[in-house]
Write an enzyme that holds these catalytic residues in place. Structure first.
Site, PDB file in Angstrom:
ATOM      1  N   HIS A 177      29.567  12.195  12.670  1.00 29.76           N
ATOM      2  CA  HIS A 177      30.870  12.837  12.887  1.00 29.76           C
ATOM      3  C   HIS A 177      30.790  14.242  13.502  1.00 29.76           C
ATOM      4  O   HIS A 177      31.504  15.160  13.074  1.00 29.76           O
ATOM      5  CB  HIS A 177      31.643  12.900  11.563  1.00 29.76           C
ATOM      6  CG  HIS A 177      32.085  11.554  11.038  1.00 29.76           C
ATOM      7  ND1 HIS A 177      32.222  10.434  11.828  1.00 29.76           N
ATOM      8  CD2 HIS A 177      32.446  11.157   9.774  1.00 29.76           C
ATOM      9  CE1 HIS A 177      32.629   9.421  11.091  1.00 29.76           C
ATOM     10  NE2 HIS A 177      32.776   9.816   9.845  1.00 29.76           N
ATOM     11  N   HIS A 194      40.445  10.275  11.079  1.00 26.57           N
ATOM     12  CA  HIS A 194      39.827   9.832   9.831  1.00 26.57           C
ATOM     13  C   HIS A 194      40.791   9.843   8.638  1.00 26.57           C
ATOM     14  O   HIS A 194      40.422  10.240   7.525  1.00 26.57           O
ATOM     15  CB  HIS A 194      38.604  10.711   9.536  1.00 26.57           C
ATOM     16  CG  HIS A 194      37.509  10.024   8.790  1.00 26.57           C
ATOM     17  ND1 HIS A 194      37.675   9.511   7.517  1.00 26.57           N
ATOM     18  CD2 HIS A 194      36.230   9.743   9.132  1.00 26.57           C
ATOM     19  CE1 HIS A 194      36.537   8.974   7.121  1.00 26.57           C
ATOM     20  NE2 HIS A 194      35.647   9.099   8.070  1.00 26.57           N
ATOM     21  N   GLU A 236      39.191   3.495  11.542  1.00 24.10           N
ATOM     22  CA  GLU A 236      38.871   4.492  12.566  1.00 24.10           C
ATOM     23  C   GLU A 236      38.577   3.783  13.883  1.00 24.10           C
ATOM     24  O   GLU A 236      37.549   3.134  14.022  1.00 24.10           O
ATOM     25  CB  GLU A 236      37.636   5.298  12.146  1.00 24.10           C
ATOM     26  CG  GLU A 236      37.697   5.899  10.749  1.00 24.10           C
ATOM     27  CD  GLU A 236      36.299   6.173  10.175  1.00 24.10           C
ATOM     28  OE1 GLU A 236      35.425   6.684  10.897  1.00 24.10           O
ATOM     29  OE2 GLU A 236      36.078   5.861   9.001  1.00 24.10           O
TER      30      GLU A 236
HETATM   31  C1  GLA Z   1      32.758   7.285   7.899  1.00 23.61           C
HETATM   32  C2  GLA Z   1      31.395   6.772   7.639  1.00 23.61           C
HETATM   33  C3  GLA Z   1      31.164   6.676   6.174  1.00 23.61           C
HETATM   34  C4  GLA Z   1      31.418   7.993   5.496  1.00 23.61           C
HETATM   35  C5  GLA Z   1      32.804   8.458   5.822  1.00 23.61           C
HETATM   36  C6  GLA Z   1      33.069   9.825   5.247  1.00 23.61           C
HETATM   37  O1  GLA Z   1      33.717   6.343   7.717  1.00 23.61           O
HETATM   38  O2  GLA Z   1      31.144   5.546   8.266  1.00 23.61           O
HETATM   39  O3  GLA Z   1      29.854   6.256   5.925  1.00 23.61           O
HETATM   40  O4  GLA Z   1      30.489   8.944   5.939  1.00 23.61           O
HETATM   41  O5  GLA Z   1      33.011   8.488   7.206  1.00 23.61           O
HETATM   42  O6  GLA Z   1      32.703   9.937   3.921  1.00 23.61           O
END
Ligand code: GLA
Length: 353
Positions: free
Chosen positions: A108, A182, A318
């Protein structure tokens, strides 16, 4: 009656920068709060079958809580949504190194991704939608990524209870980009309840199995006959505890689905909570969707309105390009060239059934 946007002070960062909150409302009564820190949607109300509006996204009550640690609640994610193996990738033979903030991988956007920067906000002209335009210019080399990248994310709340999100980015040097949103949804509006009874549909014949560190192996696997089959609506909890190596690796669902009909702006997913009647549809032009079932929520983070966020009390849908695309030649490209703007669009639309 027209849509409306109001602005208020939200707080100060540790560096003393002010953060504003914008409230977008439509004529039905849907309200979305967005803060300039991370472009975070802190609250989003949706009606149930009796017309009661309630916040249906996980978030915090104050800026200080976001600053002291958030699992990306409601945030804009960039420059690269999802994981890049070992925080390394190459462009034209040159290797770039990114933070391995999700050991051993990059996740991210790194230590200070787009979820933790202050976006410049401007309001679109009033009319049939409430429009908030957020812009952030990321300098060349920020978080290890090449090129100065200017990103614009437009949140457009319409009178049919849809939030249209437009992503645009330009660069002055060849780079990579993969932006997403997100938000964690819990359609019950009651965050003390888990999301396991909510029914999800994902229009995908295949998904991307992952290794032990959640990096796609490169295989596209058929969902048919597996717990990953969401072609017809299914309660999230129905198969989540089935003995399955992929579910074990994700501690639940934390995978990218290969959405059918890539190349068009099409409906790709939905979610439904029978008790309240809330129904959410997701429409996008992206090739993939990360369906994450809040498996890292463990009852330690303070919940909106009191209590804490329990295991699987929110799910994310997402929309994005596939994880680790810079290192996987068979995946659709995430490379961005100067003079060729990146564009991506996702709509989240609410109704009742
Ligand atoms: C995304 C990732 C997860 C986790 C979340 C935040 O969805 O794929 O593994 O890191 O973000 O907690």
């Amino acid at each position: 009656m027209k849509t409306n946007i109001t602005k208020s002070a939200y707080g100060l960062t540790a560096a003393g920068d002010s953060v504003e909150k914008y409230t977008l409302s439509n004529t039905n009564g849907m309200k979305i709060d967005v803060i300039t820190y991370g472009g975070i949607i802190t609250s989003w109300t949706a009606p149930d079958k009796d017309g009661n509006y309630k916040n249906i996204v996980l978030g915090y009550d104050s800026l200080s809580q976001y600053l002291s640690g958030s699992p990306y609640f409601g945030a804009i994610i960039g420059r690269y949504g999802n994981r890049i193996a070992n925080g390394k990738f190459q462009l034209d033979g040159q290797e770039y190194t990114l933070a391995t903030n999700n050991d051993p991988n990059h996740l991210h956007g790194g230590e200070v991704g787009f979820d933790k920067v202050i976006w410049e906000a401007s309001v679109g002209s009033p009319g049939d939608a409430a429009v908030l335009i957020l812009t952030y210019t990321s300098p060349d080399g920020e978080e290890g990524y090449p090129g100065k990248l200017t990103s614009t994310v437009t949140y457009r709340l319409t009178n049919d209870d849809a939030l249209e999100i437009d992503y645009m980015a330009t660069t002055d040097q060849k780079t990579i980009v993969n932006l997403t949103q997100h938000s964690y949804f819990n359609l019950s509006g009651d965050f003390s309840q888990s999301i396991l009874d909510q029914k999800v549909r994902i229009l995908a014949d295949e998904y991307l199995p992952v290794d032990e560190t959640l990096i796609p192996t490169g295989e596209k696997r058929k969902v048919e006959g597996t717990p990953f089959d969401f072609k017809v609506p299914k309660a999230i909890g129905q198969d989540i505890e089935v003995e399955n190596e992929q579910l074990k690796r994700g501690n639940g669902y934390d995978h990218c689905w290969v959405l059918n009909d890539h190349g068009s702006f099409r409906k790709v997913a939905s979610a439904y909570h029978e008790e309240t009647g809330r129904f959410l549809e997701v429409i996008t032009n992206e090739p993939g969707i990360q369906f994450y079932t809040g498996n890292f929520l463990d009852g330690t983070l303070p919940a909106y309105g009191g209590g804490t966020y329990g295991f699987r009390s929110g799910f994310c849908l997402e929309t994005q390009h596939f994880p680790d695309s810079p290192n996987q030649k068979e995946f659709p490209s995430v490379t961005l060239e100067p003079g060729q703007p990146y564009r991506s669009k996702t709509t989240y639309r609410f109704s009742v059934k």
